[in-house]
Scaffold this motif. Structure first.
Motif, short mmCIF file in Angstrom:
data_model
loop_
_atom_site.label_atom_id
_atom_site.label_comp_id
_atom_site.label_asym_id
_atom_site.label_seq_id
_atom_site.Cartn_x
_atom_site.Cartn_y
_atom_site.Cartn_z
N UNK A 11 0.87 -1.18 0.00
CA UNK A 11 0.00 0.00 0.00
C UNK A 11 0.91 1.23 0.00
N UNK A 12 0.63 2.17 -0.88
CA UNK A 12 1.48 3.36 -0.97
C UNK A 12 0.62 4.62 -0.99
N UNK A 13 1.17 5.69 -0.41
CA UNK A 13 0.55 7.00 -0.61
C UNK A 13 1.53 7.87 -1.41
N UNK A 14 0.97 8.83 -2.13
CA UNK A 14 1.80 9.62 -3.05
C UNK A 14 1.06 10.91 -3.43
N UNK A 15 1.70 11.72 -4.25
CA UNK A 15 1.14 13.03 -4.63
C UNK A 15 0.85 13.12 -6.13
N UNK A 16 0.66 11.97 -6.81
CA UNK A 16 0.43 12.02 -8.26
C UNK A 16 -1.01 12.31 -8.64
N UNK A 17 -1.88 12.40 -7.64
CA UNK A 17 -3.17 13.04 -7.85
C UNK A 17 -4.21 12.32 -8.67
N UNK A 18 -4.89 13.11 -9.48
CA UNK A 18 -6.18 12.74 -10.06
C UNK A 18 -6.02 11.78 -11.25
N UNK A 19 -5.75 10.52 -10.97
CA UNK A 19 -5.65 9.49 -12.00
C UNK A 19 -5.92 8.15 -11.33
N UNK A 20 -6.35 7.19 -12.12
CA UNK A 20 -6.67 5.89 -11.49
C UNK A 20 -5.46 4.96 -11.47
N UNK A 21 -4.55 5.14 -12.40
CA UNK A 21 -3.32 4.36 -12.41
C UNK A 21 -2.15 5.32 -12.58
N UNK A 22 -1.07 5.05 -11.87
CA UNK A 22 0.11 5.91 -12.01
C UNK A 22 1.35 5.01 -12.09
N UNK A 23 2.28 5.42 -12.91
CA UNK A 23 3.52 4.66 -13.08
C UNK A 23 4.67 5.65 -13.05
N UNK A 24 5.46 5.56 -11.99
CA UNK A 24 6.56 6.51 -11.83
C UNK A 24 7.67 5.84 -11.05
N UNK A 25 8.78 6.56 -10.88
CA UNK A 25 9.89 6.04 -10.09
C UNK A 25 9.42 5.75 -8.66
N UNK A 26 9.92 4.66 -8.11
CA UNK A 26 9.48 4.21 -6.78
C UNK A 26 9.72 5.27 -5.70
N UNK A 27 10.68 6.16 -5.93
CA UNK A 27 10.98 7.18 -4.90
C UNK A 27 9.83 8.15 -4.67
N UNK A 28 8.89 8.18 -5.62
CA UNK A 28 7.74 9.07 -5.46
C UNK A 28 6.62 8.49 -4.60
N UNK A 29 6.84 7.27 -4.07
CA UNK A 29 5.78 6.59 -3.32
C UNK A 29 6.27 6.24 -1.93
N UNK A 30 5.36 6.34 -0.97
CA UNK A 30 5.70 5.98 0.41
C UNK A 30 4.87 4.78 0.83
N UNK A 31 5.57 3.71 1.20
CA UNK A 31 4.86 2.51 1.64
C UNK A 31 4.29 2.76 3.03
#
Lengths: 338, 338
Positions: free
Chosen positions: B93-113
């Motif tokens: 489970x991750x929280x992040x700031x990529x906002x208004x989208x249903x799927x996001x694909x980015x570098x893992x550093x942008x996500x906090x487990x």
């Protein structure tokens, strides 16, 4: 010992809007022999200050309102001419809060003995050496948290508190000091004698526009004596994390209607600003450090000052009104011993 | 691995006043194979927050404006479905700031487990467990300096931050908690489920009058989410030394003209008040302590919450507008995984 007549100015009526000649009355009071513990003081100077306007209203505030039919209290400095107290001898210079009268006779505990100031008048105890200077110091340090390199803006900078703020800010490390005042002469005094980096006449053009022009790097600390359009203009120019010390709002003290506030308070949130109102009674513990610093600065010739002196205790009301209208440069005092 | 289609909501035009359907556009974006270090996350919930209105303007603020033609950024929480990173595995489970989208694909550093929350939805990471709860905590403690026994007033108390403020204030020792909200149902919720001592509907009568009636002992701490007439009313009721945490002014975010401020700012001086604006980025160092406290309170069953859930990422604009109009109780979130 002998009886003495004291001329005193009392609050005769609570003013609505600007005080008038009906607001005050001058009376003669006779003091008889001293009671044990009392002293008799002949004042040299009494103080007229903006905060006194608030006390003329019958409203709850940090100091109680002046009582109707009683002598106006406030700062004063004089010499002891008779004494029935071992603590306060004849000849001592004292400051006190008995206000608008030429002679006062009260218990010695109401008077604080102070040293003479070499080469300067005792009236400085009402100005930069007194509560006026302390107000400037406390507002800059304990309230606004002045840091080295800050750009400081002072409204009403040629007034009693204002002239002290600019100098203390510089001495404590401000990189730029900017001020507003109400005449071309005052502006020249600020940028000349007082060493301001920039100053403007707030009567020349909107404060908002003038302040923008002289603060290309924004403002870190705003010391506000004026309120109204000055506060609004400053909120436009505050840098992120900026601090506002709200000392007074002389522009509004005689308003009879409520005045809407600045239209840009949202900047407080978006720029993480702190606005803090303060009044001196909560900060008296800073007095010893301030007096130490100010004595040193003064002895080193690093403090400039101006005073506007009005002669005669019966002219205190007029001096007060002139001060409220900006007729003073530096501290306005009434010389009683004339 | 395989391509995936992501539905995203972008800022299409900068709104003047209230956002309209022309403000946003929904687009489909295709993500291809993961690059090294990337993860693919299927969101469960995305956040809509008042501060986003400010970012729709092209104005300097504490966060840069949203870019036109790019996907709206903001808080979101989801699960990792593919991973090319050792740090963020599939299933996390991750929280992040990529906002208004249903799927996001980015570098893992942008996500906090983050851990799952026993017995509660992941959307709480956008609410009381997330930046919303932290905003309430920081505003009360680091900004307003809440002390035991304080009377606390919260404007917009039934909103996401407001519901957290009331509970945290009580848990930290406030003696009285008073709130305003925009409907009778919300007021009932505050005095019932959330245990407020008093609450009122600000649409019923002038805030100034209603607040006076429910604060016989004045207010020590005001947590303001609304601004405008709420700030003015609170300034009337603040006790000497009172502290105001200015978190937001949702009443004004869609104004097209400047609104004058309160007519009683002079109270800031006479009552020695402190008004401090704040935004979260400066206070992230408080997050660990907050998470520790909130986890404990939640586990002890001492935290109530409400959420208003809107289904479908394409409905994020409508959810945002509903929230700005007060259509939510507690945190407004968009459920994307439907």
């Amino acid at each position: 010992m002998s009886d003495v007549t004291s001329t005193q100015v009392q609050l005769a009526a609570r003013p609505t809007g600007w005080p008038t000649e009906d607001t005050f009355r001058t009376v003669q009071v006779t003091y008889g022999d001293l009671e044990p513990g009392q002293v008799r003081v002949v004042n040299e100077f009494v103080s007229v200050d903006p905060y006194m306007r608030g006390r003329m209203n019958d409203a709850k505030s940090y100091v109680p309102p002046f009582a109707l039919g009683e002598t106006m209290t406030g700062g004063a400095v004089g010499r002891v001419v008779e004494s029935a107290s071992d603590d306060v001898p004849v000849g001592a210079v004292v400051q006190h809060q008995y206000g608008w009268r030429d002679v006062v006779q009260e218990d010695a505990r109401g008077f604080q003995v102070v040293p003479e100031i070499p080469g300067a008048p005792l009236s400085l105890y009402l100005g930069i050496f007194g509560l006026t200077g302390l107000t400037a110091y406390v507002g800059l340090t304990a309230v606004a948290g002045l840091r080295e390199g800050d750009t400081v803006f002072v409204s009403g900078a040629a007034g009693a508190v204002g002239t002290a703020v600019g100098q203390i800010a510089r001495l404590l490390g401000a990189s730029q000091v900017i001020g507003s005042a109400g005449s071309a002469e005052k502006v020249e005094l600020l940028t000349g004698k007082y060493g301001y980096d920039a100053a403007f006449n707030y009567k020349d053009a909107p404060v908002r526009r003038q302040l923008r022009e002289v603060t290309p790097d924004g403002v870190d600390v705003f010391f506000d004596n004026v309120g109204g359009d000055h506060l609004e203009a400053a909120l436009d120019r505050m840098n992120t994390g900026g601090r506002v010390a709200l000392c007074g709002a002389i522009s509004q003290y005689n308003d009879t209607e409520r005045t809407p506030g600045p239209d840009n308070l949202s900047n407080i949130v978006t720029r993480s600003l702190t606005l803090q109102g303060f009044t001196l009674p909560s900060y008296m513990d800073h007095a010893p450090r301030f007096q130490e610093l100010m004595s040193g600065w003064f002895a080193d010739g690093r403090i400039a000052y101006d005073e506007t002196v009005v002669d005669g205790i019966e002219n205190a009301p007029q001096a007060f009104l002139d001060m409220m209208r900006g007729g003073n440069v530096g501290k306005m005092v009434v010389r009683t011993n004339v």
